[in-house]
Design a protein around this motif. Structure first.
Motif, mmCIF file in Angstrom:
data_model
loop_
_atom_site.group_PDB
_atom_site.id
_atom_site.type_symbol
_atom_site.label_atom_id
_atom_site.label_comp_id
_atom_site.label_asym_id
_atom_site.label_seq_id
_atom_site.Cartn_x
_atom_site.Cartn_y
_atom_site.Cartn_z
ATOM 1 N N ARG A 72 0.841 -1.198 0.000
ATOM 2 C CA ARG A 72 0.000 0.000 0.000
ATOM 3 C C ARG A 72 0.876 1.247 0.000
ATOM 4 O O ARG A 72 1.964 1.248 0.564
ATOM 5 C CB ARG A 72 -0.933 -0.004 1.205
ATOM 6 C CG ARG A 72 -1.868 -1.227 1.218
ATOM 7 C CD ARG A 72 -2.935 -1.126 2.261
ATOM 8 N NE ARG A 72 -3.982 -0.155 1.974
ATOM 9 C CZ ARG A 72 -4.995 -0.358 1.136
ATOM 10 N NH1 ARG A 72 -5.084 -1.487 0.475
ATOM 11 N NH2 ARG A 72 -5.912 0.561 0.955
ATOM 12 N N GLN A 73 0.381 2.313 -0.604
ATOM 13 C CA GLN A 73 1.067 3.612 -0.636
ATOM 14 C C GLN A 73 0.280 4.574 0.251
ATOM 15 O O GLN A 73 -0.921 4.736 0.079
ATOM 16 C CB GLN A 73 1.114 4.154 -2.079
ATOM 17 C CG GLN A 73 1.659 5.557 -2.197
ATOM 18 C CD GLN A 73 3.140 5.632 -1.897
ATOM 19 O OE1 GLN A 73 3.907 4.824 -2.409
ATOM 20 N NE2 GLN A 73 3.533 6.575 -1.066
ATOM 21 N N TRP A 74 0.970 5.196 1.190
ATOM 22 C CA TRP A 74 0.325 6.142 2.100
ATOM 23 C C TRP A 74 0.407 7.563 1.576
ATOM 24 O O TRP A 74 1.378 7.939 0.911
ATOM 25 C CB TRP A 74 0.968 6.056 3.478
ATOM 26 C CG TRP A 74 0.511 4.875 4.263
ATOM 27 C CD1 TRP A 74 1.052 3.621 4.257
ATOM 28 C CD2 TRP A 74 -0.607 4.823 5.140
ATOM 29 N NE1 TRP A 74 0.342 2.791 5.085
ATOM 30 C CE2 TRP A 74 -0.687 3.512 5.655
ATOM 31 C CE3 TRP A 74 -1.560 5.758 5.564
ATOM 32 C CZ2 TRP A 74 -1.659 3.117 6.560
ATOM 33 C CZ3 TRP A 74 -2.530 5.362 6.467
ATOM 34 C CH2 TRP A 74 -2.576 4.058 6.950
ATOM 35 N N PHE A 75 -0.606 8.364 1.908
ATOM 36 C CA PHE A 75 -0.692 9.769 1.490
ATOM 37 C C PHE A 75 -1.235 10.611 2.628
ATOM 38 O O PHE A 75 -2.005 10.131 3.463
ATOM 39 C CB PHE A 75 -1.653 9.930 0.301
ATOM 40 C CG PHE A 75 -1.269 9.182 -0.923
ATOM 41 C CD1 PHE A 75 -0.406 9.740 -1.857
ATOM 42 C CD2 PHE A 75 -1.775 7.920 -1.171
ATOM 43 C CE1 PHE A 75 -0.053 9.050 -3.001
ATOM 44 C CE2 PHE A 75 -1.432 7.216 -2.314
ATOM 45 C CZ PHE A 75 -0.565 7.781 -3.231
ATOM 46 N N PHE A 76 -0.877 11.899 2.627
ATOM 47 C CA PHE A 76 -1.592 12.890 3.430
ATOM 48 C C PHE A 76 -2.900 13.184 2.714
ATOM 49 O O PHE A 76 -2.982 13.059 1.486
ATOM 50 C CB PHE A 76 -0.825 14.213 3.492
ATOM 51 C CG PHE A 76 0.463 14.167 4.254
ATOM 52 C CD1 PHE A 76 0.479 13.945 5.618
ATOM 53 C CD2 PHE A 76 1.672 14.403 3.609
ATOM 54 C CE1 PHE A 76 1.663 13.935 6.326
ATOM 55 C CE2 PHE A 76 2.864 14.410 4.302
ATOM 56 C CZ PHE A 76 2.851 14.165 5.668
ATOM 57 N N VAL A 77 -3.904 13.638 3.443
ATOM 58 C CA VAL A 77 -5.101 14.195 2.826
ATOM 59 C C VAL A 77 -5.023 15.701 3.074
ATOM 60 O O VAL A 77 -5.029 16.138 4.232
ATOM 61 C CB VAL A 77 -6.395 13.607 3.434
ATOM 62 C CG1 VAL A 77 -7.623 14.273 2.819
ATOM 63 C CG2 VAL A 77 -6.444 12.100 3.216
ATOM 64 N N CYS A 78 -4.899 16.488 2.005
ATOM 65 C CA CYS A 78 -4.778 17.941 2.145
ATOM 66 C C CYS A 78 -6.014 18.466 2.882
ATOM 67 O O CYS A 78 -7.144 18.185 2.471
ATOM 68 C CB CYS A 78 -4.652 18.595 0.778
ATOM 69 S SG CYS A 78 -4.657 20.405 0.863
ATOM 70 N N PRO A 79 -5.835 19.237 3.968
ATOM 71 C CA PRO A 79 -6.977 19.709 4.739
ATOM 72 C C PRO A 79 -7.879 20.696 3.993
ATOM 73 O O PRO A 79 -9.029 20.888 4.373
ATOM 74 C CB PRO A 79 -6.343 20.373 5.962
ATOM 75 C CG PRO A 79 -4.932 20.595 5.618
ATOM 76 C CD PRO A 79 -4.556 19.626 4.551
ATOM 77 N N VAL A 80 -7.391 21.301 2.930
ATOM 78 C CA VAL A 80 -8.203 22.255 2.165
ATOM 79 C C VAL A 80 -8.816 21.593 0.940
ATOM 80 O O VAL A 80 -10.018 21.659 0.718
ATOM 81 C CB VAL A 80 -7.360 23.479 1.737
ATOM 82 C CG1 VAL A 80 -8.137 24.386 0.799
ATOM 83 C CG2 VAL A 80 -6.887 24.245 2.960
ATOM 84 N N ARG A 81 -7.987 20.934 0.141
ATOM 85 C CA ARG A 81 -8.460 20.348 -1.118
ATOM 86 C C ARG A 81 -9.026 18.942 -0.959
ATOM 87 O O ARG A 81 -9.614 18.406 -1.882
ATOM 88 C CB ARG A 81 -7.329 20.329 -2.139
ATOM 89 C CG ARG A 81 -6.919 21.726 -2.529
ATOM 90 C CD ARG A 81 -6.069 21.690 -3.755
ATOM 91 N NE ARG A 81 -6.022 23.029 -4.295
ATOM 92 C CZ ARG A 81 -6.210 23.317 -5.545
ATOM 93 N NH1 ARG A 81 -6.463 22.372 -6.406
ATOM 94 N NH2 ARG A 81 -6.140 24.556 -5.968
ATOM 95 N N ASN A 82 -8.774 18.320 0.190
ATOM 96 C CA ASN A 82 -9.251 16.960 0.449
ATOM 97 C C ASN A 82 -8.754 15.972 -0.613
ATOM 98 O O ASN A 82 -9.463 15.070 -1.016
ATOM 99 C CB ASN A 82 -10.780 16.946 0.542
ATOM 100 C CG ASN A 82 -11.275 15.777 1.365
ATOM 101 O OD1 ASN A 82 -10.601 15.329 2.279
ATOM 102 N ND2 ASN A 82 -12.442 15.272 1.033
ATOM 103 N N ARG A 83 -7.509 16.200 -1.081
ATOM 104 C CA ARG A 83 -6.898 15.345 -2.099
ATOM 105 C C ARG A 83 -5.616 14.747 -1.566
ATOM 106 O O ARG A 83 -5.004 15.272 -0.637
ATOM 107 C CB ARG A 83 -6.603 16.163 -3.360
ATOM 108 C CG ARG A 83 -7.873 16.686 -4.021
ATOM 109 C CD ARG A 83 -7.565 17.516 -5.221
ATOM 110 N NE ARG A 83 -6.973 16.683 -6.269
ATOM 111 C CZ ARG A 83 -6.602 17.141 -7.436
ATOM 112 N NH1 ARG A 83 -6.752 18.415 -7.726
ATOM 113 N NH2 ARG A 83 -6.080 16.343 -8.328
ATOM 114 N N LYS A 84 -5.168 13.652 -2.207
ATOM 115 C CA LYS A 84 -3.941 12.967 -1.787
ATOM 116 C C LYS A 84 -2.716 13.825 -2.086
ATOM 117 O O LYS A 84 -2.657 14.502 -3.110
ATOM 118 C CB LYS A 84 -3.792 11.642 -2.539
ATOM 119 C CG LYS A 84 -4.892 10.658 -2.325
ATOM 120 C CD LYS A 84 -4.636 9.384 -3.114
ATOM 121 C CE LYS A 84 -4.521 9.665 -4.588
ATOM 122 N NZ LYS A 84 -4.565 8.490 -5.442
ATOM 123 N N ALA A 85 -1.738 13.744 -1.179
ATOM 124 C CA ALA A 85 -0.445 14.408 -1.382
ATOM 125 C C ALA A 85 0.593 13.665 -0.549
ATOM 126 O O ALA A 85 0.290 13.202 0.545
ATOM 127 C CB ALA A 85 -0.521 15.868 -0.959
#
Length: 199
Positions: free
Chosen positions: A88-101
């Motif tokens: 699995r690949q982990w990501f942050f969830v951007c608190p503004v855009r709600n997208r993976k980063a």
């Protein structure tokens, strides 16, 4: 001529790189990590911030990361997605855009960490403030810093291949370094022609 600085330089702020945090042992995929100290350093100013970071990544699908810098506290949601070849690949969830980063930034003066896309045209990378000569010098220094290891930087223009590096990778760095060298030579040649100086 370099650009007028109407935007903030991203590298003057704070950066959270999820994969780098894992490599350095601050977080662990599949683990709950207790609060530990973390510091950010700037190449010119030295240490610019320090605080603590903790994370819970025990659930295979989602988790969280909490960062505390003095009175600043932010909890960031984490998520994972399956990789094509397993794991699995982990990501942050951007608190503004709600997208993976995989990287979040907190530029100078910002109130929280967000993805690069969130900051838009308010920010720019250091190289965007440079003229072509400055970018070429910066590029050469980046290549040199990747290769130098424990060698004396003043002794080498282009350091030799480190023992751990593959030849193909080193040759790619050589091409990049030569590209920047050629840029500087062309700029010097055109400057000399403009002022009628012999080369």
């Amino acid at each position: 001529m370099s650009k007028q600085r109407s935007r903030v330089c991203l590298q003057d702020g704070l950066k959270l790189d999820l994969n780098r945090l894992a490599r350095r042992g601050f977080i662990g995929f599949g683990l709950r990590t207790a609060a530990c100290g973390l510091a950010w350093h700037h190449s010119y100013w030295g240490e610019i911030a320090s605080g603590t970071i903790e994370a819970d990544m025990r659930d295979p699908h989602d988790g969280w990361l909490r960062i505390e810098l003095g009175s600043f506290v932010q909890r960031i949601t984490l998520m994972s997605r399956p990789r094509h070849f397993g794991g699995r690949q982990w990501f942050f969830v951007c608190p503004v855009r709600n997208r993976k980063a995989t990287v979040l930034w907190k530029p100078p003066g910002a109130s929280r960490f967000c993805s690069r896309q969130t900051w838009g045209r308010q920010v720019a990378y250091h190289s965007q403030f440079q003229d072509p000569n400055g970018r070429a010098h910066l590029g050469k220094e980046r290549v040199k810093s990747r290769l130098i290891a424990g060698l004396d930087p003043d002794e080498w223009d282009l350091p030799p291949k480190p023992k751990w590096m593959r030849w193909r990778t080193y040759q790619r760095y050589e091409r990049i370094f030569d590209h920047y060298e050629n840029m500087l030579d062309r700029n010097l040649w055109s400057l000399a022609q403009r002022f009628g100086l012999p080369l």
